[in-house]
Design a protein around this motif. Structure first.
Motif, mmCIF file in Angstrom:
data_model
loop_
_atom_site.group_PDB
_atom_site.id
_atom_site.type_symbol
_atom_site.label_atom_id
_atom_site.label_comp_id
_atom_site.label_asym_id
_atom_site.label_seq_id
_atom_site.Cartn_x
_atom_site.Cartn_y
_atom_site.Cartn_z
ATOM 1 N N GLN A 1 14.858 80.846 -12.590
ATOM 2 C CA GLN A 1 14.608 81.723 -13.734
ATOM 3 C C GLN A 1 14.401 83.162 -13.250
ATOM 4 N N THR A 2 15.048 84.094 -13.900
ATOM 5 C CA THR A 2 14.864 85.507 -13.539
ATOM 6 C C THR A 2 13.759 86.161 -14.357
ATOM 7 N N VAL A 3 13.546 85.677 -15.571
ATOM 8 C CA VAL A 3 12.460 86.129 -16.438
ATOM 9 C C VAL A 3 11.951 84.904 -17.180
ATOM 10 N N PHE A 4 10.633 84.756 -17.300
ATOM 11 C CA PHE A 4 10.125 83.592 -18.019
ATOM 12 C C PHE A 4 8.865 83.941 -18.808
ATOM 13 N N ASP A 5 8.722 83.285 -19.924
ATOM 14 C CA ASP A 5 7.512 83.346 -20.747
ATOM 15 C C ASP A 5 6.799 82.019 -20.539
ATOM 16 N N HIS A 6 5.612 82.052 -19.959
ATOM 17 C CA HIS A 6 4.910 80.814 -19.621
ATOM 18 C C HIS A 6 4.661 79.933 -20.847
ATOM 19 N N ALA A 7 4.589 80.552 -22.035
ATOM 20 C CA ALA A 7 4.287 79.793 -23.250
ATOM 21 C C ALA A 7 5.431 78.861 -23.650
ATOM 22 N N THR A 8 6.623 79.106 -23.099
ATOM 23 C CA THR A 8 7.781 78.292 -23.485
ATOM 24 C C THR A 8 8.083 77.185 -22.483
ATOM 25 N N PHE A 9 7.239 77.055 -21.448
ATOM 26 C CA PHE A 9 7.442 76.022 -20.441
ATOM 27 C C PHE A 9 6.240 75.077 -20.418
ATOM 28 N N LYS A 10 6.505 73.836 -20.123
ATOM 29 C CA LYS A 10 5.463 72.826 -20.153
ATOM 30 C C LYS A 10 4.443 73.031 -19.040
ATOM 31 N N ASN A 11 4.922 73.345 -17.838
ATOM 32 C CA ASN A 11 4.019 73.483 -16.701
ATOM 33 C C ASN A 11 4.571 74.507 -15.722
ATOM 34 N N CYS A 12 3.914 75.653 -15.625
ATOM 35 C CA CYS A 12 4.358 76.722 -14.721
ATOM 36 C C CYS A 12 3.716 76.630 -13.339
ATOM 37 N N SER A 13 2.717 75.798 -13.191
ATOM 38 C CA SER A 13 1.906 75.778 -11.978
ATOM 39 C C SER A 13 2.705 75.415 -10.727
ATOM 40 N N ASN A 14 2.292 76.018 -9.606
ATOM 41 C CA ASN A 14 2.854 75.695 -8.296
ATOM 42 C C ASN A 14 1.969 74.739 -7.501
ATOM 43 N N ARG A 15 0.941 74.203 -8.148
ATOM 44 C CA ARG A 15 -0.052 73.409 -7.429
ATOM 45 C C ARG A 15 0.580 72.270 -6.625
ATOM 46 N N GLU A 16 1.437 71.483 -7.224
ATOM 47 C CA GLU A 16 1.980 70.314 -6.526
ATOM 48 C C GLU A 16 3.037 70.678 -5.497
ATOM 49 N N PHE A 17 3.474 71.951 -5.466
ATOM 50 C CA PHE A 17 4.511 72.367 -4.530
ATOM 51 C C PHE A 17 3.967 73.201 -3.372
#
Length: 354
Positions: free
Chosen positions: A83-99
């Motif tokens: 993704q080049t631009v993203f709105d966090h509200a439109t994605f289920k999970n933005c977190s990088n925790r598991e990665f």
């Protein structure tokens, strides 16, 4: 050139496919590099990955990559990958925790040039009143006042939160000290909120040091509007500074914010503008400045990715990012300390101090 070996512990990485990722410093090949799944090496679920099987290090180039058969999570499977631009509200999970994984290695450095120093940013303003109390063992108090980052998000454990690292640092170097640490930060707040509640939540406590950290939510963009304009941010911060300055024998440290993910829809790209206001006010009022923005920029210039520093992938630092926040405090304290390590550095602290 005066060179000494230093240990880098729990540096954060994310790995996509078999793409090379930059290492902050160049590891010494003879000592190898270890990757693990948690910043806390004693975490009961910690996974130690195997070099040559799970990852490959190019020690000459200072880069690292996962292998095709690696157990290390593949960030290319993250829904924001590409993704080049993203709105966090439109994605289920933005977190990088598991990665996010963490690396340990030893590297050669020049101890006289490697410090995280933000030049001409108010760092030469002293915190002498607090330190004088610590030297004599008097009871003292520190109040942290800011937004969600200063509330501790998204450190995995309390000991990794930047203000707790500062607290531990002072306890280690001043074993006679008795420091009460109080956190009055609230997630989601801007400098306007801070201005409105400093008289209620901070001033009555009469602390010896106040740490003020706003700016991240102020710089957010909402269409054509900002969370708080630079002009209003300066006014709000001035009112907070002046309120603290009226206290007797209270030191003050202003914290510049880290940089949000530039791909995030709400990132204005103006973090540097807010940081410069903080630096200037630090000089004008004689307050200390922990210049996280400058430290963060050094990491990015060295090749670290925003995703490897931000656990929520938006605007909250991971455990390594909180360590970078802590490093921004070192120039404020370093000149007052003997250049010796404490007799027993706590095993809980995952990084060397300098």
């Amino acid at each position: 050139m005066n060179v000494e070996s230093r240990r880098q512990t729990a540096e954060a990485f994310i790995f996509a496919k078999e793409e090379n990722m930059s290492i902050r410093y160049r590891p010494l090949a003879k000592l190898g590099m270890v990757l693990r799944s948690h910043a806390d090496e004693d975490h009961p679920d910690n996974i130690i990955y195997a070099e040559g099987i799970d990852y490959v290090v190019d020690y000459d180039r200072g880069v690292i990559r996962r292998t095709k058969q690696s157990r290390i999570p593949d960030w290319s499977r993250h829904e924001l990958y590409g993704q080049t631009v993203f709105d966090h509200a439109t994605f289920k999970n933005c977190s990088n925790r598991e990665f996010t994984v963490y690396g340990d290695y030893v590297y050669d450095s020049d101890p006289f040039t490697e410090f995280f120093v933000a030049h001409d940013s108010g760092n030469r303003a002293r915190v002498e009143r607090l330190l004088s109390k610590l030297r004599t063992g008097e009871e003292s108090s520190i109040v942290v006042f800011g937004d969600s980052i200063s509330a501790g998000g998204e450190a995995s454990e309390e000991k990794f939160m930047y203000f707790n690292r500062v607290h531990q640092f002072l306890n280690d170097y001043y074993p006679r000290s008795r420091i009460c640490l109080l956190n009055k930060s609230v997630g989601g707040e801007t400098s306007k909120d801070g201005k409105n509640r400093i008289q209620r939540d901070v001033i009555p406590l009469c602390p010896d040091l106040v740490i003020i950290g706003f700016g991240m939510n102020d710089q957010n963009k909402y269409g054509e509007e900002l969370g708080v304009s630079p002009e209003d941010f300066e006014s709000n911060l001035c009112q907070m500074i002046e309120a603290v300055k009226k206290l007797d024998n209270c030191d003050l440290v202003l914290v510049t914010p880290c940089l949000p993910n530039p791909k995030w829809w709400y990132a204005s790209g103006l973090t540097g503008t807010y940081a410069e206001i903080i630096r200037r006010l630090g000089r004008e009022y004689g307050a200390g400045v922990a210049d996280v923005t400058a430290v963060w920029e050094q990491e990015l210039e060295a090749g670290k990715l925003p995703e490897s520093l931000l656990l929520n992938n938006i605007n909250h630092p991971n455990d390594y990012g909180h360590w970078l926040y802590f490093q921004a405090f070192v120039p404020l304290l370093r000149d007052h300390l003997e250049f010796t390590k404490p007799a027993a550095q706590h095993s809980e602290t995952p990084h060397t101090y300098f």
